[in-house]
Scaffold this active site. Structure first.
Site, PDB file in Angstrom:
ATOM      1  N   ASP A  21       3.570   9.799  -0.909  1.00 34.98           N
ATOM      2  CA  ASP A  21       2.342   8.803  -0.097  1.00 34.98           C
ATOM      3  C   ASP A  21       1.660   7.231  -1.354  1.00 34.98           C
ATOM      4  O   ASP A  21       2.209   7.825  -2.132  1.00 34.98           O
ATOM      5  CB  ASP A  21       0.806   9.739  -0.129  1.00 34.98           C
ATOM      6  CG  ASP A  21      -0.251   9.233   0.874  1.00 34.98           C
ATOM      7  OD1 ASP A  21      -0.218   8.263   0.995  1.00 34.98           O
ATOM      8  OD2 ASP A  21      -0.535   9.277   1.071  1.00 34.98           O
TER       9      ASP A  21
ATOM     10  N   HIS B 174       0.719  -1.876   0.292  1.00 36.11           N
ATOM     11  CA  HIS B 174      -0.103   0.112  -0.043  1.00 36.11           C
ATOM     12  C   HIS B 174       1.483   1.534   0.018  1.00 36.11           C
ATOM     13  O   HIS B 174       0.248   2.658  -0.342  1.00 36.11           O
ATOM     14  CB  HIS B 174      -0.845  -0.199   1.286  1.00 36.11           C
ATOM     15  CG  HIS B 174      -1.683  -0.941   1.188  1.00 36.11           C
ATOM     16  ND1 HIS B 174      -2.596  -0.416   1.136  1.00 36.11           N
ATOM     17  CD2 HIS B 174      -1.833  -2.342   1.101  1.00 36.11           C
ATOM     18  CE1 HIS B 174      -4.103  -1.513   1.015  1.00 36.11           C
ATOM     19  NE2 HIS B 174      -3.029  -3.482   0.718  1.00 36.11           N
TER      20      HIS B 174
END
Ligand code: ADP
Length: 476
Positions: free
Chosen positions: A362, A155
Site C-alpha cells: 500500500d 499515491h
C-alpha cells in the site's frame, strides 16, 4: 500568492458521506484550505467523446471536470490505469494485463485532458498532478508550451526496477516523469526505487534529491501523506461518532472487536486477514465467543474481473468461518459491503479494540492513521499494521506484522487483544504524536513549498554535478 491547480482522475465529491478512497479524501482536506482549481474526470461516461468542460464553484474551489468517452473509460481507466499500472505498482505482476490499445487510450486521455486544462491556466499557477493516471501529463502540458512549475505526487508505491521493466513502454513513462519539476513519493523507499531505475536502467545520474536523465533534471522526494488528525479526532466524539460508539459497544456486551476498513481491493490482503482471524480462533480457543471481526469493505472497480472474484472469495471465506465457529449469540465475522459517513466511521474505530490494517502492499494507508486518531487516549485500542503499508515507516509503535504470515498475524492479534493498558497508552501516544505532526497540512504545505521554489520550470536541460555511478549504481 500563486494559485494552486490540482489535477487528479476523480474530482470530489466534496460531500463527506459519498467518499471512500484515500486520494479523494486527502485532496478534499488539502484543497478546502488552499482553494484553487481542481481539474479531472466528472465520473460520468458518455457514448461519444465530449470534451466540454463543466465548471462549478465549491467555496474557495473551482471544480473543472470533463466526461470520459466509453472507449476512454475502457482503455484508459479500466484498462491501462487499473489493469496494468495498479497491479504492477503494487508488485503484482501476475495480475497485470497489458494491451497496446489500452496504452494508446492512456496516452490519448493524458493528451486530451492537458489540452482541456491549458486554456484555464494563469501566469502564476502551480500545477500539482496526482497519481498513476497522469504520468504523462506534464509532458503533454510542456508540448503545449506550459512553463509553470508542475509537480507529481504518486499515491501508490513505486515498483522495483525489475518489475517495472516488465511493462512495455516503461521507459516512455519514466521519461515523461522528467517533464515534471518535482516528483513526490509516499516513502523514501519508493523514491529510491525510482532512482534505482534511473541509474541502472536508463543510465541517468542521481545526486541528493535530484535525478538527471534524458537531458532533464527532476527533484524527487518523499512526502508521506497524512490525515486531518485534529478533525478526525473530533469526529470520534461528535454526536454521530458517539452514537455509533455507544450502539456498537452495547451490541458487543463486553466482547472485543477487531475492525478492518478497506476498499474491496486485492492489495488490501483481505483473504489473508480472514485466514489470520480463523487461525486466531483455532489456536486461541479462549478467544472464541469473546472477539469478533468487523470488516467494512465497500465494492470498488467492480467492472474489473479480479475485483469480482475477490468479492465472491471473501463472501465464501466469511461464510466458512462463521459456519465453523458461530454460536447462536456470537457471529465471528461481520462483513459489510458498504460505506459509512466519516463521523460514523470514527465512532466504529473508537469502539473497536484492535484496528487491523494488513495490506500486501500500500502506498500509505490512511485507515491506519484514522484508527489512531479516533481512539480514546485513556483507553486506546491497538493498531496491527502491515510492514508493507507506507504508513509502517512512520507508525513504528504499531504492532507490525507480515501479512503473508498467517500464523504471525494470529499471534499479533492475540498480543494486541491482551495488551496491558500501560503499553496501549504508550504506543498510542507515540502514534498520535506522529499523525498529528505529519498531518495533511504538513503534506500539502511541504509539497507546495517545494513546487513554489522551482526555478526555470519546463526548461529542458538544467544540470547537476553528479559523478558517474559505480558498479552498484551508487554515486558519491
Ligand atoms: P485507498 O486509497 O487504497 O483506498 P487508504 O487507506 O489510503 O486506501 O484510504 C481509504 C480511505 O477511504 C480512508 O479515508 C477511509 O476512511 C475511506 N474508506 C474506506 N472504506 C470506507 C467505508 N466503508 N466507508 C467510508 N469510508 C471508507
Amino acid at each position: 500568492m500563486s494559485r494552486l491547480v490540482v489535477v487528479s482522475n476523480r474530482v470530489g465529491p466534496i460531500d463527506d458521506a459519498k467518499r471512500a478512497g484515500g486520494l479523494a479524501i486527502a485532496l478534499v482536506e488539502a484543497l478546502k484550505t488552499s482553494g484553487g482549481v481542481w481539474f479531472g474526470w466528472t465520473g460520468e461516461v458518455t457514448p461519444e467523446p465530449d470534451t466540454r468542460l463543466k465548471l462549478e464553484s465549491a467555496g474557495p474551489l473551482t471544480l473543472a471536470t470533463v466526461d470520459l468517452s466509453a472507449d476512454d473509460y475502457e482503455d484508459y481507466y479500466n484498462g491501462f490505469a487499473n489493469s496494468s499500472l495498479w497491479p504492477l505498482f503494487h508488485f503484482r505482476t501476475g495480475l497485470v494485463q497489458y494491451d497496446r490499445q489500452n496504452f494508446e487510450g492512456y496516452e490519448r486521455v493524458n493528451a486530451s485532458f492537458a489540452k482541456t486544462l491549458m486554456p484555464l491556466l494563469q501566469q502564476d499557477d502551480l500545477i500539482w498532478v496526482h497519481d498513476y493516471h497522469f504520468l504523462l501529463f506534464a509532458e503533454e502540458l510542456r508540448k503545449l508550451g506550459c512553463t509553470r512549475p508542475i509537480g507529481h505526487f504518486l499515491h501508490i508505491p513505486f515498483p522495483p526496477r525489475e518489475l517495472l521493466t516488465t511493462l512495455p513502454h516503461h521507459e516512455q513513462l519514466v521519461k515523461a516523469l522528467f517533464a515534471f519539476d518535482i516528483l513526490g513519493f509516499q516513502t523514501e523507499h519508493d523514491r529510491d526505487r525510482f532512482f534505482d531505475y534511473v541509474r541502472m536502467e536508463v543510465g541517468g545520474s542521481v545526486l541528493g534529491d535530484k535525478a538527471r536523465c534524458f537531458g532533464r533534471t527532476v527533484t524527487a522526494r518523499h512526502f508521506p501523506i497524512g490525515i486531518d488528525a485534529a478533525t478526525f479526532k473530533e469526529f470520534a466524539t461528535s454526536d454521530e461518532g458517539q452514537k455509533q460508539f455507544t450502539s456498537m459497544r452495547d451490541m458487543l456486551r463486553g466482547r472485543k472487536q477487531i475492525i478492518g476498513v478497506d476498499r474491496l481491493d486485492y492489495t488490501k490482503g483481505l483473504p489473508e486477514r480472514f485466514n489470520a482471524f480463523e487461525r486466531l480462533l483455532e489456536d486461541y480457543p479462549e478467544k472464541r465467543g469473546e472477539v469478533s471481526l468487523l470488516q467494512v469493505a465497500p465494492p470498488s472497480r467492480s467492472e474489473v474481473t479480479e475485483y469480482q472474484d475477490l468479492r465472491a472469495d471473501l463472501e465464501g471465506m466469511a461464510g466458512h468461518v462463521n459456519g465453523r465457529f458461530a454460536e447462536f449469540n456470537w457471529t465471528p465475522i461481520r462483513y459489510l459491503n458498504r460505506s459509512f459517513a466519516r463521523q460514523a466511521l470514527a465512532g466504529l474505530y473508537r469502539a473497536s479494540h484492535v484496528g487491523l490494517v494488513t495490506p500486501l502492499r500500500d502506498g500509505m494507508n490512511l485507515v491506519a492513521k484514522e484508527y489512531v486518531a479516533a481512539q480514546d487516549a485513556d483507553d486506546p485500542g491497538v493498531l496491527v499494521l502491515s510492514r508493507f503499508a507506507g504508513a509502517a515507516k512512520q507508525l513504528t509503535d504499531a504492532v507490525i506484522v507480515n501479512p503473508y504470515d498467517v500464523q504471525g498475524m494470529a499471534d499479533a492479534l492475540a498480543q494486541a487483544l491482551d495488551m496491558p493498558l500501560d503499553e496501549r497508552r504508550q504506543r498510542h501516544q507515540a502514534l498520535l504524536k506522529n499523525i498529528s505532526e505529519e498531518d495533511i497540512d504538513h503534506w500539502r504545505t511541504t509539497f507546495i513549498a517545494a513546487l513554489g521554489s522551482v526555478e526555470n520550470a519546463g526548461i529542458t536541460g538544467g544540470s547537476i554535478h553528479a559523478d558517474r555511478p559505480d558498479r552498484n549504481g551508487n554515486v558519491a
